[in-house]
Each structure stands twice: as structure tokens, then as C-alpha cells.
Write an enzyme that holds these catalytic residues in place. Structure first.
Site, PDB file in Angstrom:
ATOM      1  N   CYS A 128      67.845 122.248   1.648  1.00 16.61           N
ATOM      2  CA  CYS A 128      67.224 121.600   0.490  1.00 16.61           C
ATOM      3  C   CYS A 128      68.290 121.090  -0.470  1.00 16.61           C
ATOM      4  O   CYS A 128      68.831 121.875  -1.263  1.00 16.61           O
ATOM      5  CB  CYS A 128      66.321 122.589  -0.243  1.00 16.61           C
ATOM      6  SG  CYS A 128      65.190 123.475   0.835  1.00 16.61           S
ATOM      7  N   PRO A 132      63.707 114.897  -6.651  1.00 19.64           N
ATOM      8  CA  PRO A 132      63.002 113.670  -7.043  1.00 19.64           C
ATOM      9  C   PRO A 132      63.925 112.661  -7.741  1.00 19.64           C
ATOM     10  O   PRO A 132      63.804 111.462  -7.528  1.00 19.64           O
ATOM     11  CB  PRO A 132      61.915 114.180  -7.993  1.00 19.64           C
ATOM     12  CG  PRO A 132      61.674 115.600  -7.565  1.00 19.64           C
ATOM     13  CD  PRO A 132      62.989 116.115  -7.061  1.00 19.64           C
ATOM     14  N   ARG A 293      53.531  93.284  33.574  1.00 22.27           N
ATOM     15  CA  ARG A 293      52.488  92.496  32.916  1.00 22.27           C
ATOM     16  C   ARG A 293      52.596  91.025  33.360  1.00 22.27           C
ATOM     17  O   ARG A 293      53.667  90.421  33.255  1.00 22.27           O
ATOM     18  CB  ARG A 293      52.662  92.595  31.390  1.00 22.27           C
ATOM     19  CG  ARG A 293      51.842  91.624  30.580  1.00 22.27           C
ATOM     20  CD  ARG A 293      50.377  92.000  30.569  1.00 22.27           C
ATOM     21  NE  ARG A 293      49.621  91.096  29.705  1.00 22.27           N
ATOM     22  CZ  ARG A 293      48.306  91.009  29.714  1.00 22.27           C
ATOM     23  NH1 ARG A 293      47.580  91.768  30.535  1.00 22.27           N
ATOM     24  NH2 ARG A 293      47.689  90.189  28.903  1.00 22.27           N
ATOM     25  N   GLY A 365      52.850  93.010  23.269  1.00 20.10           N
ATOM     26  CA  GLY A 365      51.711  92.254  22.715  1.00 20.10           C
ATOM     27  C   GLY A 365      50.724  93.185  22.027  1.00 20.10           C
ATOM     28  O   GLY A 365      51.113  94.151  21.364  1.00 20.10           O
ATOM     29  N   GLU A 389      69.911 111.049   5.636  1.00 22.68           N
ATOM     30  CA  GLU A 389      71.366 111.237   5.817  1.00 22.68           C
ATOM     31  C   GLU A 389      72.148 110.038   5.280  1.00 22.68           C
ATOM     32  O   GLU A 389      73.163 109.642   5.850  1.00 22.68           O
ATOM     33  CB  GLU A 389      71.701 111.464   7.297  1.00 22.68           C
ATOM     34  CG  GLU A 389      71.231 112.798   7.831  1.00 22.68           C
ATOM     35  CD  GLU A 389      72.162 113.952   7.501  1.00 22.68           C
ATOM     36  OE1 GLU A 389      71.638 115.024   7.168  1.00 22.68           O
ATOM     37  OE2 GLU A 389      73.382 113.764   7.552  1.00 22.68           O
ATOM     38  N   THR A 391      71.090 106.252   3.169  1.00 18.12           N
ATOM     39  CA  THR A 391      70.394 105.019   3.558  1.00 18.12           C
ATOM     40  C   THR A 391      71.402 103.995   4.101  1.00 18.12           C
ATOM     41  O   THR A 391      72.618 104.141   3.922  1.00 18.12           O
ATOM     42  CB  THR A 391      69.690 104.388   2.329  1.00 18.12           C
ATOM     43  OG1 THR A 391      70.711 104.011   1.390  1.00 18.12           O
ATOM     44  CG2 THR A 391      68.709 105.342   1.673  1.00 18.12           C
ATOM     45  N   SER A 392      70.884 102.928   4.701  1.00 15.06           N
ATOM     46  CA  SER A 392      71.783 101.880   5.217  1.00 15.06           C
ATOM     47  C   SER A 392      72.625 101.285   4.093  1.00 15.06           C
ATOM     48  O   SER A 392      73.806 100.958   4.291  1.00 15.06           O
ATOM     49  CB  SER A 392      70.966 100.759   5.875  1.00 15.06           C
ATOM     50  OG  SER A 392      70.529 101.178   7.143  1.00 15.06           O
TER      51      SER A 392
HETATM   52  C1  LIG Z   1      61.403 112.432   6.511  1.00 16.04           C
HETATM   53  C2  LIG Z   1      62.535 112.808   5.617  1.00 16.04           C
HETATM   54  C3  LIG Z   1      63.238 113.970   5.849  1.00 16.04           C
HETATM   55  C4  LIG Z   1      64.276 114.362   5.006  1.00 16.04           C
HETATM   56  N1  LIG Z   1      64.898 115.560   5.194  1.00 16.04           N
HETATM   57  C5  LIG Z   1      65.741 116.030   4.217  1.00 16.04           C
HETATM   58  C6  LIG Z   1      66.220 117.371   4.260  1.00 16.04           C
HETATM   59  O1  LIG Z   1      65.932 118.136   5.180  1.00 16.04           O
HETATM   60  N2  LIG Z   1      66.986 117.816   3.230  1.00 16.04           N
HETATM   61  C7  LIG Z   1      67.323 117.008   2.178  1.00 16.04           C
HETATM   62  O2  LIG Z   1      68.024 117.468   1.274  1.00 16.04           O
HETATM   63  N3  LIG Z   1      66.903 115.714   2.121  1.00 16.04           N
HETATM   64  C8  LIG Z   1      66.113 115.217   3.106  1.00 16.04           C
HETATM   65  N4  LIG Z   1      65.643 113.914   3.044  1.00 16.04           N
HETATM   66  C9  LIG Z   1      66.006 113.087   1.890  1.00 16.04           C
HETATM   67  C10 LIG Z   1      66.833 111.842   2.247  1.00 16.04           C
HETATM   68  O3  LIG Z   1      68.140 112.196   2.523  1.00 16.04           O
HETATM   69  C11 LIG Z   1      66.692 110.879   1.048  1.00 16.04           C
HETATM   70  O4  LIG Z   1      65.388 110.342   1.108  1.00 16.04           O
HETATM   71  C12 LIG Z   1      67.714 109.777   1.094  1.00 16.04           C
HETATM   72  O5  LIG Z   1      68.984 110.290   0.799  1.00 16.04           O
HETATM   73  C13 LIG Z   1      67.404 108.660   0.082  1.00 16.04           C
HETATM   74  O6  LIG Z   1      67.114 109.148  -1.181  1.00 16.04           O
HETATM   75  P1  LIG Z   1      65.801 108.636  -1.949  1.00 16.04           P
HETATM   76  O7  LIG Z   1      64.665 108.771  -1.017  1.00 16.04           O
HETATM   77  O8  LIG Z   1      65.725 109.326  -3.239  1.00 16.04           O
HETATM   78  O9  LIG Z   1      66.031 107.087  -2.189  1.00 16.04           O
HETATM   79  P2  LIG Z   1      66.821 106.416  -3.418  1.00 16.04           P
HETATM   80  O10 LIG Z   1      68.169 107.016  -3.534  1.00 16.04           O
HETATM   81  O11 LIG Z   1      65.966 106.377  -4.608  1.00 16.04           O
HETATM   82  O12 LIG Z   1      66.996 104.926  -2.862  1.00 16.04           O
HETATM   83  C14 LIG Z   1      65.955 103.950  -2.926  1.00 16.04           C
HETATM   84  C15 LIG Z   1      66.530 102.617  -2.433  1.00 16.04           C
HETATM   85  O13 LIG Z   1      67.603 102.207  -3.304  1.00 16.04           O
HETATM   86  C16 LIG Z   1      68.770 101.984  -2.553  1.00 16.04           C
HETATM   87  N5  LIG Z   1      69.958 102.367  -3.330  1.00 16.04           N
HETATM   88  C17 LIG Z   1      70.153 103.495  -4.076  1.00 16.04           C
HETATM   89  N6  LIG Z   1      71.374 103.491  -4.624  1.00 16.04           N
HETATM   90  C18 LIG Z   1      71.985 102.361  -4.212  1.00 16.04           C
HETATM   91  C19 LIG Z   1      73.263 101.766  -4.419  1.00 16.04           C
HETATM   92  N7  LIG Z   1      74.201 102.394  -5.156  1.00 16.04           N
HETATM   93  N8  LIG Z   1      73.539 100.576  -3.849  1.00 16.04           N
HETATM   94  C20 LIG Z   1      72.611  99.938  -3.090  1.00 16.04           C
HETATM   95  N9  LIG Z   1      71.389 100.443  -2.847  1.00 16.04           N
HETATM   96  C21 LIG Z   1      71.075 101.638  -3.384  1.00 16.04           C
HETATM   97  C22 LIG Z   1      68.609 102.884  -1.322  1.00 16.04           C
HETATM   98  O14 LIG Z   1      69.439 102.440  -0.261  1.00 16.04           O
HETATM   99  C23 LIG Z   1      67.130 102.732  -1.038  1.00 16.04           C
HETATM  100  O15 LIG Z   1      66.905 101.560  -0.319  1.00 16.04           O
HETATM  101  C24 LIG Z   1      64.639 113.509   3.921  1.00 16.04           C
HETATM  102  C25 LIG Z   1      63.948 112.304   3.709  1.00 16.04           C
HETATM  103  C26 LIG Z   1      62.889 111.963   4.523  1.00 16.04           C
HETATM  104  C27 LIG Z   1      62.142 110.701   4.228  1.00 16.04           C
END
Ligand SMILES: Cc1cc2nc3c(=O)[nH]c(=O)nc-3n(C[C@H](O)[C@H](O)[C@H](O)COP(=O)(O)OP(=O)(O)OC[C@H]3O[C@@H](n4cnc5c(N)ncnc54)[C@H](O)[C@@H]3O)c2cc1C
Length: 409
Positions: A128, A132, A293, A365, A389, A391-392
Site C-alpha cells: 500500500c 488519493p 474466418r 470484427g 507501476e 503511467t506512460s
Molecule cells: C488496478 C490497479 C492496481 C494498483 N495496484 C497498486 C498497488 O498494489 N499498490 C499501490 O501502491 N498502488 C497501486 N496502484 C496505483 C497506481 O500505481 C497508480 O494508479 C498510478 O501510479 C497513477 O496514479 P494516479 O492513479 O493517482 O494517477 P495520477 O497521478 O493522478 O495521474 C493522472 C494522469 O496525469 C498524468 N500525469 C501526472 N503527473 C504527470 C506529469 N508530471 N507529467 C505528465 N503527466 C502526468 C498521468 O500520467 C495520468 O495520465 C494500482 C492502480 C490500479 C488502477
């Protein structure tokens, strides 16, 4: 100098075929059911424990493969079976790695067995970190851990989110702030055992994909854990904080940041390998379908418009795997990730999985758009790889900063 080869040795092939067999015979047939149920597939985890795939030993063996290919190979095969079920099987590993990386020998010996349980009574663990208001921006974490010296206890307060296995885990590993002046250097990790008062599951998320994997909020209200639950122990923490304060004073925080980056670079290829598994699974379904197909009196693969898509899909999948293997080999060989090669592999493989699974739907399709065929599920599953892990966008940020040496924002 070791001879360069990209061919798996006999032992690796044997392990790969064994995992593939489990993925094909046990995981794949259960995939649609657990996706619909949106529940942890306990019987499948139990099967994995029985054959030895759900255990620390299994991961340790793959991890210590001297070529670095053990983990990516295992991930690719398991996630080829099904991403949601595979994450339920490997999710505990994330928490276990947290303990292995930071824990004392005693903590490793005590807690890791409790994370897995045994084949008759399997358990899971949760890691964890995300909150939020602290997703990509880990340094803005708010969960606090305060030391109660009189009782030698830590008191944790805060809300974690997106925790894989959160609330259903036998062991939660919780990252919390112990010194808010130090950003992410002021964080520490704690074990919260099952049944500790004050830890509760918040909402369980209803997700787009990987629905067999449980994802939930974890709420911590005056959670008290003994001093022995601080991973690494108090003395080590105090030394680390003192070093961080000195470096911060000397304006020398970069070295610590680089150490953390190196850890991510080494772990991200594993997520890339999961994405390769899902992409490969969808590609195989699409290839088979395109060959059988018929429209206009011939198989649809007879059209270059379809055949070329499949050629592109396979090319991207192989390229993604090569990036993953390169980064995994670099990690095990102690090479410096001078071009953020780990992040590159995760970025390319996850974007490939999203694209390829979408192309697979197109090739099937109308059938591709239904739950009668697995590519619809695979496409929903693939969307996670570009999010968790890092985002892109965060991968691109890391790569661009590494290449340029500039503080790009
Ligand atoms: C199914 C699932 C399982 C998960 N499991 C775990 C877990 O076991 N333990 C744990 O700790 N976490 C876990 N996560 C959390 C996950 O690592 C986060 O969701 C992720 O790091 C993105 O954080 P966020 O969702 O708050 O998005 P945000 O950080 O709010 O990002 C929202 C958007 O803004 C973009 N963005 C943010 N900052 C920048 C920047 N500086 N430059 C450009 N773009 C930016 C992001 O790329 C994204 O497109 C999990 C998430 C999901 C959905």
C-alpha cells in the site's frame, strides 16, 4: 567474456513450458468466469500453490536466474493465461519484494511465509503506497507514522488507495511518512498484520479490466504496530534519515534519488513482460481467427489489410520482448540504466499491449467486440499496463530526464 546468446537454455525452456502448461490448462479456462465474478480466484491461487507457482521459492528461483530472463519469462506466460488471475497470483510478490528489499532477516523469515500461507490455506499480501492525492506524485504522500517511544509502537493514520489485495491480505505492507521535510526520503515501510485494530478496507473498486484482481482502499485509523514491524528497524531508519538530512542540507539529494530510480528501472521490465503476455495472447487469437474466418470466399488473412496488421502486431510484440529482456539482463548484470532502459521497456510493452489488443478486436470484427471471444477482455486488461507501476507519461518523463539530464516537467 560470456558468449552472447538469445536462445533460452534447456532448463529455462523446461520452466517456461511448465508455466505455460499451467497458464493454458488452469488459468485460461477460468479467465472469463473470474472476470465476470470480479472476485479473487482463490481456487486458482490454491492450484498455483499446489504446483509450486504461488510461493516465494518460485519467484526466488526465477529472480536468481543468472541471465535475468527468469522473471520476464514467468510473467509473460502467466499473463498470457489471463491478466486478472495472473495478477492475483503475482500480486503478493509486490509486498514480498518490499519486505525482501527493506526488511531484516528476522522480518523476512517471519512475514513472507505469512504472506503466502500454504497450499491448504493460501494467503495474499498487499503493498500500500498510492493515496488519493499521491499517485504519480509519491512524495505528496500523507499517511503518517508516529513513533510512541514509551510503548515502542508506531501509530499509523491515513488512507491508501488502489491497493492490490487491499483489505483481504493476511499482511499489509504500508508506506508512510516519518519525516515530512524529506519528501520521499522521509518515507518508511511497515508491516500491518491481519486483525490489527484500525485497519479496514474502504471501497472495493469495480474496474474496467483485470477484474479477477481485488483492488481496494485501505483505511488506517490509529493503527498501532510494534516497533518490530518497521521494516529494517529503527536504528537503520534513524541512520537513513540522518544521511538524508545531511544530504538535503548539502544540496546533495540527487544521489538518493538515483538509488530509488535504479530500483524502479530494475522492476519495471517485469510489468513490461506482463504486457507482452497479454499482447501475445490477443495476437494468437487474432492470427487463428484470420486464418479460419472466410469472407468474399477466402480467409480474411488473404487480404493485406488484415495480414499486414498481424505482421505489425507480431513485430511490436517481439520488439517489446527484446526491450524487456535487455533491461532484465542489465538489471541482473549490474549495468547502469544510462538511458532509462527499464522505463523504456515498460513504456513500449504497455503501449504495445493496448494497441495490439485493440487491433485483435478489429480483426475479429463483431465477435471481437463480444465476451464470447477473449480479446475483448484482453483489451480491457491491457489498459492497466500504461497506468500502474508508473503511467506512460511518467515513464516518458523519466526517459527524457535521463537522456537530457534536464529537470523536464
Ligand atoms: C488496478 C490497479 C492496481 C494498483 N495496484 C497498486 C498497488 O498494489 N499498490 C499501490 O501502491 N498502488 C497501486 N496502484 C496505483 C497506481 O500505481 C497508480 O494508479 C498510478 O501510479 C497513477 O496514479 P494516479 O492513479 O493517482 O494517477 P495520477 O497521478 O493522478 O495521474 C493522472 C494522469 O496525469 C498524468 N500525469 C501526472 N503527473 C504527470 C506529469 N508530471 N507529467 C505528465 N503527466 C502526468 C498521468 O500520467 C495520468 O495520465 C494500482 C492502480 C490500479 C488502477
Amino acid at each position: 567474456m560470456a558468449e552472447f546468446t538469445m536462445e533460452l537454455n534447456d532448463e529455462q525452456k523446461e520452466v517456461r513450458d511448465w508455466i505455460h502448461g499451467f497458464a493454458a490448462d488452469v488459468i485460461r479456462p477460468a479467465a472469463a468466469e473470474w472476470d465476470e465474478r470480479e472476485e479473487t480466484p482463490w481456487p486458482v491461487i490454491q492450484e498455483a500453490a499446489k504446483v509450486g507457482i504461488y510461493s516465494l521459492d518460485f519467484y526466488a528461483q526465477q529472480y536468481f536466474d543468472p541471465t535475468g530472463l527468469g522473471i520476464p519469462m514467468a510473467m509473460e506466460e502467466l499473463f498470457w493465461g489471463d491478466a486478472g488471475i495472473a495478477l492475483s497470483i503475482v500480486g503478493t510478490g509486490l509486498a514480498a519484494v518490499g519486505v525482501l528489499a527493506n526488511g531484516t532477516e528476522e522480518q523476512i523469515g517471519t512475514w513472507i511465509p505469512q504472506m503466502y500461507g500454504d497450499a491448504n490455506d493460501v494467503k495474499v499480501a498487499a503493498f500500500c503506497s498510492s493515496e488519493p492525492d499521491a499517485g504519480s506524485d509519491v512524495a505528496s504522500m500523507r499517511t503518517r507514522a508516529v513513533y510512541d517511544e514509551a510503548k515502542d509502537e508506531w501509530v499509523l493514520n491515513g488512507t491508501k488507495t488502489w491497493a492490490t489485495n487491499g483489505g483481504i491480505a493476511n499482511v499489509h505492507v504500508v508506506v508512510a511518512v516519518v519525516d515530512s521535510e524529506l519528501g520521499s526520503k522521509g518515507h518508511a515501510s511497515f508491516i500491518v498484520p491481519l486483525g490489527t485494530p484500525g485497519l479496514s478496507q474502504g471501497q472495493k473498486f469495480k474496474k474496467h479490466g483485470i477484474r479477477a484482481s481485488h483492488t481496494a482502499e485501505v483505511v488506517l485509523e490509529n493503527v498501532r504496530v510494534p516497533g518490530s514491524c518497521l521494516l529494517g528497524g529503527k536504528e537503520k531508519l534513524d541512520e537513513r534519515l540522518a544521511r538524508a538530512r545531511e544530504r538535503a542540507k548539502a544540496g546533495n539529494g540527487e544521489r538518493l534519488k538515483n538509488a530509488a530510480m535504479a530500483t524502479f528501472e530494475a522492476s519495471r521490465p517485469a510489468v513490461g513482460a506482463m504486457a507482452v503476455g497479454t499482447a501475445r495472447a490477443a495476437y494468437e487469437v487474432a492470427l487463428d481467427y484470420a486464418k479460419t474466418r472466410e469472407q468474399f470466399g477466402r480467409p480474411i488473412i488473404d487480404n493485406q489489410g488484415v495480414a499486414f496488421q498481424l505482421a505489425d502486431m507480431r513485430t511490436s510484440i517481439d520488439a517489446a520482448r527484446l526491450l524487456v529482456w535487455r533491461a532484465s539482463w542489465m538489471a541482473v548484470s549490474g549495468k547502469q540504466f544510462t538511458s532509462a532502459e527499464g522505463s523504456m521497456s515498460k513504456l513500449f510493452a504497455s503501449e504495445t499491449a493496448k494497441k495490439v489488443t485493440g487491433q485483435a478486436i478489429q480483426i475479429l470484427g463483431g465477435n471481437g467486440y463480444t465476451r464470447e471471444y477473449p480479446v475483448e477482455r484482453m483489451h480491457r486488461d491491457a489498459a492497466i499496463y500504461t497506468i500502474f507501476e508508473g503511467t506512460s507519461e511518467i515513464q516518458r518523463l523519466v526517459i527524457a530526464r535521463t537522456l537530457s539530464g534536464m529537470p523536464i516537467r
